[in-house]
Motif scaffolding. Structure first.
Motif, PDB file in Angstrom:
ATOM      1  N   GLN A 169      10.337  -1.447  -1.257  1.00 46.55           N
ATOM      2  CA  GLN A 169       9.387  -2.524  -0.973  1.00 46.55           C
ATOM      3  C   GLN A 169      10.117  -3.804  -0.570  1.00 46.55           C
ATOM      4  OE1 GLN A 169       6.385  -5.194  -3.541  1.00 46.55           O
ATOM      5  NE2 GLN A 169       5.950  -3.006  -3.678  1.00 46.55           N
TER       6      GLN A 169
ATOM      7  N   SER B 197       7.188   0.650   6.341  1.00 44.21           N
ATOM      8  CA  SER B 197       6.819   1.670   5.362  1.00 44.21           C
ATOM      9  C   SER B 197       7.990   2.541   4.922  1.00 44.21           C
ATOM     10  CB  SER B 197       5.700   2.549   5.927  1.00 44.21           C
ATOM     11  OG  SER B 197       6.063   3.064   7.196  1.00 44.21           O
TER      12      SER B 197
ATOM     13  N   ASN C  43       5.173   8.509   0.113  1.00 43.61           N
ATOM     14  CA  ASN C  43       5.572   7.637  -0.987  1.00 43.61           C
ATOM     15  C   ASN C  43       4.635   7.809  -2.167  1.00 43.61           C
ATOM     16  OD1 ASN C  43       7.691   6.568   0.409  1.00 43.61           O
ATOM     17  ND2 ASN C  43       6.571   4.777   1.149  1.00 43.61           N
ATOM     18  N   LYS C  44       5.192   7.852  -3.377  1.00 41.86           N
ATOM     19  CA  LYS C  44       4.396   7.977  -4.594  1.00 41.86           C
ATOM     20  C   LYS C  44       4.027   6.607  -5.150  1.00 41.86           C
ATOM     21  CE  LYS C  44       4.977  12.507  -4.745  1.00 41.86           C
ATOM     22  NZ  LYS C  44       5.812  12.711  -3.577  1.00 41.86           N
ATOM     23  N   THR C  45       4.603   5.541  -4.617  1.00 36.24           N
ATOM     24  CA  THR C  45       4.315   4.184  -5.086  1.00 36.24           C
ATOM     25  C   THR C  45       3.875   3.320  -3.916  1.00 36.24           C
ATOM     26  OG1 THR C  45       6.617   3.508  -4.741  1.00 36.24           O
ATOM     27  CG2 THR C  45       6.038   4.348  -6.919  1.00 36.24           C
ATOM     28  N   ASP C  46       3.279   2.167  -4.238  1.00 42.21           N
ATOM     29  CA  ASP C  46       2.802   1.254  -3.204  1.00 42.21           C
ATOM     30  C   ASP C  46       3.967   0.424  -2.676  1.00 42.21           C
ATOM     31  OD1 ASP C  46       0.314   2.224  -3.678  1.00 42.21           O
ATOM     32  OD2 ASP C  46      -0.324   0.559  -4.949  1.00 42.21           O
ATOM     33  N   SER C  47       4.851   1.068  -1.890  1.00 40.60           N
ATOM     34  CA  SER C  47       6.058   0.374  -1.425  1.00 40.60           C
ATOM     35  C   SER C  47       5.926  -0.156  -0.003  1.00 40.60           C
ATOM     36  CB  SER C  47       7.273   1.307  -1.497  1.00 40.60           C
ATOM     37  OG  SER C  47       7.086   2.405  -0.639  1.00 40.60           O
TER      38      SER C  47
ATOM     39  N   TYR D 137       0.852  -1.189   0.000  1.00 41.63           N
ATOM     40  CA  TYR D 137       0.000   0.000   0.000  1.00 41.63           C
ATOM     41  C   TYR D 137       0.885   1.234   0.000  1.00 41.63           C
ATOM     42  CZ  TYR D 137       1.078   0.075   5.006  1.00 41.63           C
ATOM     43  OH  TYR D 137       1.730   0.100   6.206  1.00 41.63           O
ATOM     44  N   ARG D 138       0.284   2.367  -0.228  1.00 42.86           N
ATOM     45  CA  ARG D 138       1.026   3.639  -0.241  1.00 42.86           C
ATOM     46  C   ARG D 138       1.029   4.209   1.164  1.00 42.86           C
ATOM     47  NH1 ARG D 138      -0.243   7.556  -5.131  1.00 42.86           N
ATOM     48  NH2 ARG D 138       0.336   5.573  -6.081  1.00 42.86           N
ATOM     49  N   SER D 139       2.220   4.380   1.714  1.00 39.66           N
ATOM     50  CA  SER D 139       2.301   4.859   3.096  1.00 39.66           C
ATOM     51  C   SER D 139       2.003   6.342   3.173  1.00 39.66           C
ATOM     52  CB  SER D 139       3.685   4.574   3.675  1.00 39.66           C
ATOM     53  OG  SER D 139       4.657   5.324   2.996  1.00 39.66           O
ATOM     54  N   SER D 140       1.447   6.760   4.299  1.00 36.33           N
ATOM     55  CA  SER D 140       1.193   8.183   4.532  1.00 36.33           C
ATOM     56  C   SER D 140       2.276   8.738   5.415  1.00 36.33           C
ATOM     57  CB  SER D 140      -0.172   8.366   5.199  1.00 36.33           C
ATOM     58  OG  SER D 140      -0.200   7.694   6.435  1.00 36.33           O
TER      59      SER D 140
ATOM     60  N   LYS E   2      11.120   3.302   1.982  1.00 30.00           N
ATOM     61  CA  LYS E   2      10.971   3.558   0.544  1.00 30.00           C
ATOM     62  C   LYS E   2      11.085   2.308  -0.311  1.00 30.00           C
ATOM     63  CE  LYS E   2      12.609   8.330   0.851  1.00 30.00           C
ATOM     64  NZ  LYS E   2      13.651   9.301   0.436  1.00 30.00           N
TER      65      LYS E   2
END
Length: 358
Positions: A259, A255, A235-239, A224-227, A257
């Motif tokens: 994955q 969470s 993060n701009k990606t689901d890392s 998922y994309r971390s907040s 950068k």
């Protein structure tokens, strides 16, 4: 405490066996295992030998007393009196080394701090506690790596999980597990009223060799994309990675950068959680396990209160009250709380050993 000679001889015999085996061993894994046990036993053996030397002195001094030479008798009497004071101290040192120990005493640890009751103020307090442990870790030369966090709306943390790496981390922080309560006037309180809020702390051992078998079919991995705090921190990606252990319902996240790195860290965190569950089950199964713990060991137990108006910190398990709250929260004086807890634990372990020896 008068330690039985047979128990001291056991220690010495085992040490000699290890040394003999180390000289003959050729298997690498066995050499490592023997070296570790040798290093653990060496301080115990040194302490045992000191006791035996002291015990051997007593008959010699008593012979000098009975010999009839006034000068020699006076000297022997003084030395015998000194020995009577020194021997119990030496025996206590050995007893502490022989007393039942937490097998994870020297392990690194996973530190979890979560806001409890109190809304925004609880999250701010959770942030204060985490910074206290972070500064304390720095003073002791430990490394702190944040695995995951959820920030509070007004600052602080709703939850923050970190790995604390170093020698003896768990042994010094394990008594921090429980509910920490704060009493202070929140910055948002216009009337100057004191509010009470809380945060929970969990410290889990992270041994170097955690033998936990996790089947692929027992876990679900989600990305998922971390907040974060916004801007470059999001993060701009689901890392970010979330792993759910289906048989137990345990959920861990990471969470950062990368994955790939998150998956490895989350799996490590899952193993620590499952290992901690095994520890709890073992402690529950052993009738005497709780005797050597300060408090119940229950993480829902209220263990400490931080009262800001009085600059007071009270640990409820040992009825310890200190009036140096600012320095404790800075991490500088946290040992003023930890050391008495460790001393209380040592006393409980010595009592268990006395029961064993009758």
């Amino acid at each position: 405490m008068r330690l039985p000679q047979a128990r001291l001889d056991q220690v010495l015999d085992r040490f000699r066996q290890i040394e003999a085996r180390m000289g003959a061993a050729t298997d690498g894994a066995e050499i490592v295992r023997l070296s570790k046990e040798h290093a653990e036993l060496k301080p115990v053996v040194d302490a045992v030998e000191a006791v035996q030397r002291a015990r051997a002195e007593a008959p010699e001094l008593e012979e000098m007393l009975a010999a009839g030479d006034p000068d020699m008798a006076a000297m022997a009497r003084d030395e015998l009196e000194a020995l009577k004071l020194r021997l119990p101290v030496l025996e206590r040192d050995v007893a502490l080394l022989l007393a039942p120990k937490d097998r994870d005493e020297n392990a690194s640890a996973m530190l979890e701090v979560r806001a409890g009751t109190g809304g925004d103020e609880a999250a701010l307090f959770a942030g204060d506690l985490f910074r206290m442990y972070q500064r304390y870790a720095t003073l002791r030369g430990w490394r702190v790596e944040i695995d995951s966090l959820s920030e509070g709306d007004a600052g602080g943390f709703k939850e923050i999980i970190a790995a604390v790496t170093g020698d003896g981390v768990f042994g010094r922080l394990k008594f921090e597990s429980g509910v920490h309560r704060v009493q202070r006037v929140p910055a948002t309180e216009a009337q100057g009223r004191i509010h009470t809020s809380a945060a929970t702390v969990a410290v889990l051992p992270e041994p170097e060799e955690v033998e936990i078998d996790i089947k692929d079919g027992d876990i679900r991995i989600d990305t998922y994309r971390s907040s974060g705090a916004g801007g470059q921190h999001v993060n701009k990606t689901d890392s970010a990675v979330r792993i759910t252990h289906l048989p137990t319902g345990i959920v861990v996240t990471s969470s950062e950068k990368s994955q790939h790195q998150n998956r490895a860290r989350a799996m490590k965190a899952l193993k620590v959680k499952l290992y901690d569950r095994q520890r709890e089950a073992l402690d529950t199964a052993r009738s005497d396990a709780r005797k050597s713990q300060v408090g119940s060991g229950d993480r829902s137990e209220r263990i400490r209160t931080y009262n800001f108006p009085q600059a007071r910190v009270t640990d409820h398990r040992i009825n310890l009250t200190l009036y140096n709250l600012p320095k404790i929260l800075e991490g500088e004086a946290l040992d003023d709380v930890i050391n008495p807890l460790i001393a209380e634990d040592q006393a409980a372990r010595l009592s268990a050993l006395e029961d064993e020896f009758g």
